[in-house]
Write a protein that holds these residues in place. Structure first.
Motif, short mmCIF file in Angstrom:
data_model
loop_
_atom_site.label_atom_id
_atom_site.label_comp_id
_atom_site.label_asym_id
_atom_site.label_seq_id
_atom_site.Cartn_x
_atom_site.Cartn_y
_atom_site.Cartn_z
N GLY A 593 -82.26 9.43 43.36
CA GLY A 593 -81.24 10.12 44.14
C GLY A 593 -80.55 11.20 43.33
O GLY A 593 -80.40 11.07 42.11
N GLY A 594 -80.11 12.26 43.99
CA GLY A 594 -79.42 13.34 43.31
C GLY A 594 -78.17 12.88 42.59
O GLY A 594 -77.81 13.43 41.54
N ILE A 595 -77.50 11.87 43.12
CA ILE A 595 -76.35 11.26 42.44
C ILE A 595 -76.72 9.91 41.85
O ILE A 595 -76.54 9.69 40.66
CB ILE A 595 -75.16 11.11 43.41
N SER A 596 -77.26 9.01 42.67
CA SER A 596 -77.57 7.65 42.21
C SER A 596 -78.92 7.20 42.74
O SER A 596 -79.26 7.47 43.91
CB SER A 596 -76.48 6.69 42.67
N GLY A 597 -79.66 6.48 41.90
CA GLY A 597 -80.89 5.89 42.37
C GLY A 597 -80.63 4.63 43.16
O GLY A 597 -81.16 4.43 44.25
N GLY A 598 -79.74 3.75 42.65
CA GLY A 598 -79.45 2.48 43.29
C GLY A 598 -78.17 2.49 44.08
O GLY A 598 -77.42 3.48 44.10
N ALA A 599 -77.90 1.37 44.74
CA ALA A 599 -76.76 1.25 45.65
C ALA A 599 -75.43 1.33 44.92
O ALA A 599 -75.25 0.78 43.85
CB ALA A 599 -76.86 -0.08 46.41
N THR A 600 -74.49 2.04 45.56
CA THR A 600 -73.15 2.16 44.99
C THR A 600 -72.20 2.69 46.04
O THR A 600 -72.61 3.30 47.04
CB THR A 600 -73.16 3.13 43.78
N LYS A 601 -70.92 2.48 45.84
CA LYS A 601 -69.92 3.16 46.64
C LYS A 601 -69.77 4.57 46.07
O LYS A 601 -69.43 4.75 44.90
CB LYS A 601 -68.58 2.44 46.58
N GLY A 627 -80.77 7.10 46.35
CA GLY A 627 -82.15 6.73 46.67
C GLY A 627 -82.21 5.55 47.62
O GLY A 627 -82.81 5.63 48.69
N PHE A 628 -81.58 4.45 47.25
CA PHE A 628 -81.55 3.26 48.11
C PHE A 628 -80.11 2.77 48.17
O PHE A 628 -79.47 2.56 47.14
CB PHE A 628 -82.44 2.16 47.54
N GLN A 629 -79.61 2.59 49.42
CA GLN A 629 -78.23 2.19 49.59
C GLN A 629 -78.13 0.86 50.31
O GLN A 629 -78.88 0.60 51.27
CB GLN A 629 -77.45 3.26 50.37
N ASN A 630 -77.17 0.03 49.86
CA ASN A 630 -76.94 -1.27 50.46
C ASN A 630 -75.52 -1.71 50.13
O ASN A 630 -74.97 -1.34 49.09
CB ASN A 630 -77.95 -2.29 49.90
N PHE A 631 -74.87 -2.43 51.02
CA PHE A 631 -73.58 -3.07 50.80
C PHE A 631 -72.38 -2.11 50.77
O PHE A 631 -71.26 -2.51 51.04
CB PHE A 631 -73.57 -3.89 49.50
N PHE A 632 -72.55 -0.87 50.39
CA PHE A 632 -71.43 0.02 50.11
C PHE A 632 -71.38 1.21 51.07
O PHE A 632 -72.40 1.63 51.63
CB PHE A 632 -71.51 0.54 48.67
N ASN A 633 -70.19 1.79 51.19
CA ASN A 633 -69.99 2.97 52.03
C ASN A 633 -70.14 4.25 51.21
O ASN A 633 -69.96 4.26 49.99
CB ASN A 633 -68.61 2.93 52.68
N THR A 670 -77.28 -4.22 55.57
CA THR A 670 -75.89 -4.64 55.44
C THR A 670 -74.99 -3.63 56.12
O THR A 670 -75.41 -2.50 56.41
CB THR A 670 -75.48 -4.75 53.95
N ALA A 671 -73.75 -4.02 56.37
CA ALA A 671 -72.79 -3.12 57.02
C ALA A 671 -72.48 -1.94 56.10
O ALA A 671 -72.14 -2.12 54.94
CB ALA A 671 -71.53 -3.87 57.38
N GLN A 672 -72.56 -0.72 56.66
CA GLN A 672 -72.30 0.49 55.89
C GLN A 672 -71.70 1.55 56.80
O GLN A 672 -72.00 1.61 57.98
CB GLN A 672 -73.59 1.03 55.26
N THR A 673 -70.88 2.42 56.19
CA THR A 673 -70.31 3.55 56.92
C THR A 673 -70.48 4.81 56.09
O THR A 673 -70.16 4.83 54.89
CB THR A 673 -68.81 3.33 57.20
N TYR A 674 -71.00 5.86 56.74
CA TYR A 674 -71.13 7.18 56.12
C TYR A 674 -70.17 8.11 56.85
O TYR A 674 -70.27 8.29 58.07
CB TYR A 674 -72.57 7.69 56.24
N SER A 675 -69.24 8.72 56.10
CA SER A 675 -68.24 9.54 56.76
C SER A 675 -67.94 10.79 55.96
O SER A 675 -67.93 10.78 54.73
CB SER A 675 -66.94 8.74 56.96
N GLY A 676 -67.71 11.88 56.70
CA GLY A 676 -67.29 13.13 56.07
C GLY A 676 -68.30 13.74 55.13
O GLY A 676 -67.94 14.53 54.26
#
Length: 757
Positions: A593-601, A627-633, A670-676
């Protein structure tokens, strides 16, 4: 009558002359005219008698006068003279007593002898050491000239309890294999001394604490420089440096310019800590401050190592709260081994640190090679670290701050033997970083790296390689593996990773898990008590060739693997910017990922770097932000970096892998929200890829109850750009905001997306 007048005139004249007083000439009388003063200083008096008013002056500033004037007086009056101590050669001064009128003067000469504690010859230097050895010295001894020690055998001094000042002078032609002082006590100090390049220094084996000035220092070593090359006769356990072995006091403004060299057998009796200046500092009150090394350090072993080796430009270690402040290294530090089965580290400033590291700089190239022949990259390592500043920094709630590295940092080997314990870190594997390798319970703040960071393993499928899912191989422009916040750091150096099988294919490579980032490799190794990356910027290209085919790797422009996806703590990436291109080649299963490969807030992050999957397995996931997102917004993140994949990633909604998204490549269930968030980039992928301008594979598009919000009514996702050459506009953007053929079957998923800004 005339005769009477003449007699009267003569009588009157006689009366006149007899009434006029005769004036004596001006004179000044001194009881003595010279004095020999003690070199240590003293006070004495000068007796003066004068028939005129007088004043006294001295022509040198080391003579101070009191009672410097007096009225004319036949009796003696006294001038009080104070002579300051003489720190050098014999000297003369003149005191002049002058009459205010009449022109009379007298002079008084003061001669002060040479300081008996000033050393100008080799014989006197030997005598000084003999007095110190018998505790019969003093604090006044100093050099008054350079000392030639040709053919001179120096006496052994067990403990230095006095202060000694070299006054900037050198000892020359010393053939030394023992310290000047075995130890310097808390009351002792050695200052302003130079070991000249003409000296022949040999570091012996078998002495645990060794330095050419002191084996141990509990006092002060200040402004001491070694300019002589150091030959390491034999390696053995302990703490060793050009200036000091073990420091529990203060090392200040100490410098080494001499090279260290060793080529021979392995050490077998314990861990070796070697530094250009000192072996180690230890204890809360100890520090190395403004110390520097410019000499190259090269340790080459012709057989496998089974004992740990730590080699650094300034100090090998800083234990138990010892501080490392404003130190610098410009010399290359190189360790070569055929293989090593325990910890091996090379660093610019300090290998192992348990205390504050502040304002240190490195520009020397730092390398660790494990190989049977140069460049072959076929040897094993276990718990290896290579870093511009420190390989390990571990002290609770502490920090490494204001440090800079511009030297190339390189690890080259064949394969790993899993992980081991280093300090408090129980999961120390391979760590390569511009600033700090493995950080344990401490933060890294306001640091900068501009040097190339490179990790190279070319035989990861070796049959002896040990597979362990927790043994993440870690690389970072700033820090490779962190437990603690990373704040305000910048990387502009390239991060290059080559982790391949011997035949460069996808077979037998399951024994590998990697985390790589322009700022941080990640926080997978901690107990997940929250490690955030805040306001950091990466501008260096991150280029990876990886053949790890049977495990998840995580690579990012900022961070690879921020932390475990279901960690109890919260690993956040806030306000970070990536401008470096991220490229993955090889045969791996990876998340990039351009910022992170693994899941993070992720909050308020921006990516401008191209994210490119040149080659890899079909279950890779590629995202402009994650790259891959889980658990976090994810909120208020923006991607302007182009996204490209030469691999057809055909993930499905049941696999949650194998997707490409301009925002996120793949999502877990998992529950996630993408905003803004905002996307404005071009995406290029093979036809049939699981790809879209927002999210790739959505693992939640099944009959599950977790909620996924792709944009909210208050903060929708905004998209612009192009997909496989088709420019997005207000009419067609909905076609590309979900992957082609996407069928929304889960009512818990909502989309709030709009075109444009």
């Amino acid at each position: 009558m005339k005769k009477a007048l003449t007699i009267i005139t003569i009588l009157c004249a006689g009366v006149f002359f007899s009434c006029t007083k005769e004036v004596a000439p001006a004179s000044i009388v001194l009881d003595e005219t010279s004095h020999e003063a003690d070199f240590a200083g003293e006070e004495f008096t000068i007796a003066v008698r004068s028939n005129r008013d007088w004043k006294a002056t001295a022509d040198v500033d080391w003579l101070t006068l009191r009672h410097t004037e007096e009225a004319a007086l036949d009796a003696r009056t006294y001038i009080l003279v104070t002579v300051t101590p003489n720190s050098d050669q014999s000297r003369e001064g003149t005191i002049t007593i002058a009459a205010v009128d009449g022109g009379a003067t007298a002079t008084y000469k003061v001669v002060q002898g040479e300081n008996a504690h000033v050393i100008r010859t080799a014989d006197k230097f030997v005598s000084f050491l003999e007095e110190v050895a018998k505790s019969e010295g003093s604090n006044d001894f100093r050099l008054g000239a350079d000392i030639d020690l040709s053919g001179v055998k120096l006496p052994e001094v067990e403990s230095m309890i006095y202060t000694f000042d070299g006054q900037g002078h050198s000892i020359k032609n010393w053939t030394g294999s023992a310290p000047l002082f075995k130890s310097i006590a808390a009351s002792g100090a050695v200052r302003n001394l130079v070991i000249d390049a003409s000296c022949k220094l040999t570091m012996p084996g078998g002495i645990e604490k060794f330095g050419f000035v002191a084996g141990e220092n509990a006092g002060t070593i200040e402004n001491v420089t070694n300019n002589a090359a150091v030959t390491v006769a034999a390696v053995s356990k302990g703490w060793k440096g050009a200036v000091c072995g073990e420091n529990t006091g203060t090392l200040s403004n100490c410098t080494n310019t001499g090279s260290f060299s060793y080529n021979g057998a392995a050490h077998v009796d314990g861990s070796l800590y070697l530094g250009g200046v000192a072996g180690r500092s230890t204890g809360e009150g100890s520090k190395a401050e403004n110390c520097s090394n410019s000499g190259s350090i090269t340790l080459s072993f012709n057989e496998a190592l089974s004992q740990s080796i730590y080699a650094a430009g300034v100090t090998g270690a800083a234990n138990s709260g010892a501080k490392t402040l404003s130190c610098s290294n410009t010399g290359a530090v190189t360790v070569r081994v055929p293989s090593i089965s325990t910890n091996g580290q090379s660093a610019g400033i300090v290998c192992y640190s348990g205390g504050e590291i502040t304002d240190c700089t490195n520009s020397g190239n730092i390398s660790f090679f494990s190989e049977s022949a140069e460049g072959k990259a076929d040897g094993s390592v276990k718990g290896v670290g290579v870093a511009g500043i420190a390989c390990y920094s571990g002290w609770t709630d502490g920090k490494t701050s204001g440090c800079k590295n511009s030297g190339a940092v390189t690890l080259r080997a064949g394969y790993t033997l899993a992980q081991q314990t280093v300090g408090s870190a129980t999961k120390y594997s391979s760590n390569v970083a511009g600033i700090v390798g493995h950080a344990y319970k401490c933060s890294i703040e306001n640091c900068e790296n501009s040097g190339t960071v490179r990790s190279e393993f070319r035989n990861i499928d070796n049959a002896e390689s040990v597979y362990n899912t927790t043994a993440r191989q870690s690389v970072g422009g700033i820090v490779s593996s962190t437990w603690g916040n990373v704040v305000g750091c910048t990387n502009t150096g390239a991060v290059d990773v080559i982790w391949v099988t011997a035949a460069h294919n996808a077979t037998l490579a399951k024994n590998w898990v990697g985390q790589v980032g322009g700022i941080s490799g990640g926080d997978y190794h901690s107990d997940q008590q929250s490690s955030s990356i805040i306001d950091c910027t990466n501008e260096g290209a991150v280029t990876i060739v990886c053949d790890s085919s049977q495990s998840n790797n995580a690579f990012g422009g900022i961070v690879g693997w921020p932390g475990k996806e279901n960690a109890s703590g919260l690993n956040e990436v806030n306000g970070c910017i990536n401008r470096g291109a991220l490229t993955l080649d090889g045969y791996s299963k990876s998340r990039i990922g351009g910022i992170s490969g693994g899941a993070t807030k992720a909050t308020g992050c921006k990516n401008y770097g191209k994210v490119y999957l040149k080659s890899g397995l079909t279950n890779c996931s590629v995202g402009g932000i994650i790259g891959f997102q889980n658990f976090f917004n994810v909120s208020t993140c923006e991607n302007y970096g182009d996204i490209a994949s030469d691999v057809k990633l055909a993930g499905t909604e049941t696999s949650a892998a194998g997707g490409v998204g301009a925002l996120v490549g793949a999502l877990g269930n998992t529950a996630q929200t993408y905003s803004g968030c905002k996307v404005d980039c071009s995406m290029t992928v093979p036809d049939g890829s699981a790809a879209s301008m927002i999210l790739g594979v959505i693992g939640q598009n099944k009959a599950v109850t977790t909620k996924l919000e792709v944009g909210t009514a208050a903060d929708p996702i905004k998209i612009k750009g192009s997909f496989n050459g088709a420019a997005l506009n207000a009419s067609n953007y909905e076609t590309y905001m979900r992957r082609p053929g996407f069928a929304l079957v889960n009512n818990n998923i909502t989309f709030n997306v709009q075109y444009g800004d």
